[in-house]
Write a protein that holds these residues in place. Structure first.
Motif, PDB file in Angstrom:
ATOM      1  N   TYR A   1       0.827  -1.206   0.000  1.00  0.00           N
ATOM      2  CA  TYR A   1       0.000   0.000   0.000  1.00  0.00           C
ATOM      3  C   TYR A   1       0.866   1.263   0.000  1.00  0.00           C
ATOM      4  CZ  TYR A   1      -4.252   2.683   1.037  1.00  0.00           C
ATOM      5  OH  TYR A   1      -5.317   3.555   0.977  1.00  0.00           O
TER       6      TYR A   1
ATOM      7  N   LYS B   1     -11.856  -9.727   0.029  1.00  0.00           N
ATOM      8  CA  LYS B   1     -11.382  -8.966  -1.133  1.00  0.00           C
ATOM      9  C   LYS B   1     -10.317  -7.953  -0.729  1.00  0.00           C
ATOM     10  CE  LYS B   1     -12.972  -6.297  -5.134  1.00  0.00           C
ATOM     11  NZ  LYS B   1     -11.830  -5.375  -5.101  1.00  0.00           N
ATOM     12  N   TYR B   2     -10.532  -7.281   0.402  1.00  0.00           N
ATOM     13  CA  TYR B   2      -9.564  -6.270   0.829  1.00  0.00           C
ATOM     14  C   TYR B   2      -8.210  -6.905   1.131  1.00  0.00           C
ATOM     15  CZ  TYR B   2      -7.515  -2.204   3.000  1.00  0.00           C
ATOM     16  OH  TYR B   2      -6.678  -1.148   3.284  1.00  0.00           O
TER      17      TYR B   2
ATOM     18  N   ASP C   1      -6.618  -8.312  -2.209  1.00  0.00           N
ATOM     19  CA  ASP C   1      -6.199  -7.228  -3.109  1.00  0.00           C
ATOM     20  C   ASP C   1      -4.879  -6.604  -2.667  1.00  0.00           C
ATOM     21  OD1 ASP C   1      -8.363  -7.554  -4.735  1.00  0.00           O
ATOM     22  OD2 ASP C   1      -9.468  -5.788  -4.027  1.00  0.00           O
ATOM     23  N   ASN C   2      -4.626  -6.619  -1.367  1.00  0.00           N
ATOM     24  CA  ASN C   2      -3.428  -5.955  -0.842  1.00  0.00           C
ATOM     25  C   ASN C   2      -2.313  -6.918  -0.437  1.00  0.00           C
ATOM     26  OD1 ASN C   2      -3.963  -2.875  -0.563  1.00  0.00           O
ATOM     27  ND2 ASN C   2      -5.863  -3.829   0.135  1.00  0.00           N
TER      28      ASN C   2
ATOM     29  N   VAL D   1      -0.051  -8.752  -1.693  1.00  0.00           N
ATOM     30  CA  VAL D   1       0.659  -8.980  -2.955  1.00  0.00           C
ATOM     31  C   VAL D   1       2.156  -8.812  -2.720  1.00  0.00           C
ATOM     32  CG1 VAL D   1       0.970  -8.210  -5.335  1.00  0.00           C
ATOM     33  CG2 VAL D   1      -1.315  -8.136  -4.282  1.00  0.00           C
TER      34      VAL D   1
END
Length: 251
Positions: free
Chosen positions: A162, A209-210, A213-214, A216
């Motif tokens: 992030y 999902k949160y 999605d992060n 990674v």
């Protein structure tokens, strides 16, 4: 630390109850006793200090070394533990296996998001704020990608990704970490707002999902990871106890 323990373990974590640790919890009508503990990490051996400097040389821009301070990790942790007592206070169980990952993210981002307020209140100086930010960012890269069962490590990957995306941190042409001090707190505040919205949703799919999605593992993380493993290939600490092993065999 001395003897086998001092030789093979460079640091130790203690927990210390702060005075009147129940009073804040009772006053706000919630919270947990362990929120008001202070974690103390101590690296004592010469080997640990040499290894720490090698890590900084390999991963952090030289101009930022002056702000790296292990004590700042304690200050950050105080904020982290207290943010655990802030809301939402119910309903996050619906996030299932992602609940702890999201909560740990909230505590970290809350600790950073409040820094400007704490400087205004005189709890930290502007210099100490920089120390917290640099120490946090420098320590927020791992040797290897964790799995989803490791909530504390998963949140580290999520945060690094992030902050990289928001240009608060980046790797320069030498492959070492640079930090934009002005972007660190706003980025933490932005992520904190997203995390709280996820918690308030009380929805498993939203939480999943949160996280995914992060969570990674980026190219930057891989570069830092390789450098860290060159300095220390072990992923976990080991303790050699020949005397204890010998006594166990003789019993």
């Amino acid at each position: 630390l001395r003897g086998d323990e001092g030789t093979y373990r460079g640091g130790i974590t203690l927990a210390q109850n702060l005075p009147n640790n129940d009073k804040p919890s009772l006053k706000i009508g919630g919270g947990r006793r362990n929120v008001y503990h202070r974690q103390i990490r101590i690296s004592t051996s010469p080997e640990a200090k040499i290894k720490r400097q090698k890590r900084l040389d390999a991963t952090l821009c030289k101009e930022l070394h002056q702000y790296y301070n292990q004590e700042a990790d304690h200050w950050f942790t105080i904020g982290h533990e207290n943010v655990h007592s802030l809301g939402p206070k119910s309903g996050t169980e619906a996030l299932g296996k992602y609940k702890n990952i999201i909560e740990e993210n909230k505590a970290d981002m809350g600790s950073l998001a409040l820094l400007d307020v704490l400087v205004e209140l005189g709890m930290y100086s502007p210099e100490e704020k920089k120390q917290i930010l640099v120490t946090y960012a420098a320590d927020n890269f791992l040797k290897a990608k964790p799995n989803l069962s490791q909530a504390h490590r998963v949140r580290t990957v999520m945060q690094s990704k992030y902050f990289l995306e928001n240009k608060a941190v980046w790797l320069n042409e030498d492959g070492v970490l640079e930090i934009d001090m002005e972007k660190m707190v706003p980025t933490a505040q932005k992520m904190l707002a997203e995390i709280i919205r996820v918690q308030l949703s009380k929805d498993f799919a939203t939480g999943e999902k949160y996280v995914l999605d992060n969570f990674v593992w980026t190219d930057e993380m891989e570069i830092i990871s390789k450098k860290l493993k060159e300095i220390d290939k072990s992923l976990n600490g080991t303790l050699k106890t020949p005397l204890a092993d010998k006594l166990a065999q003789e019993i």
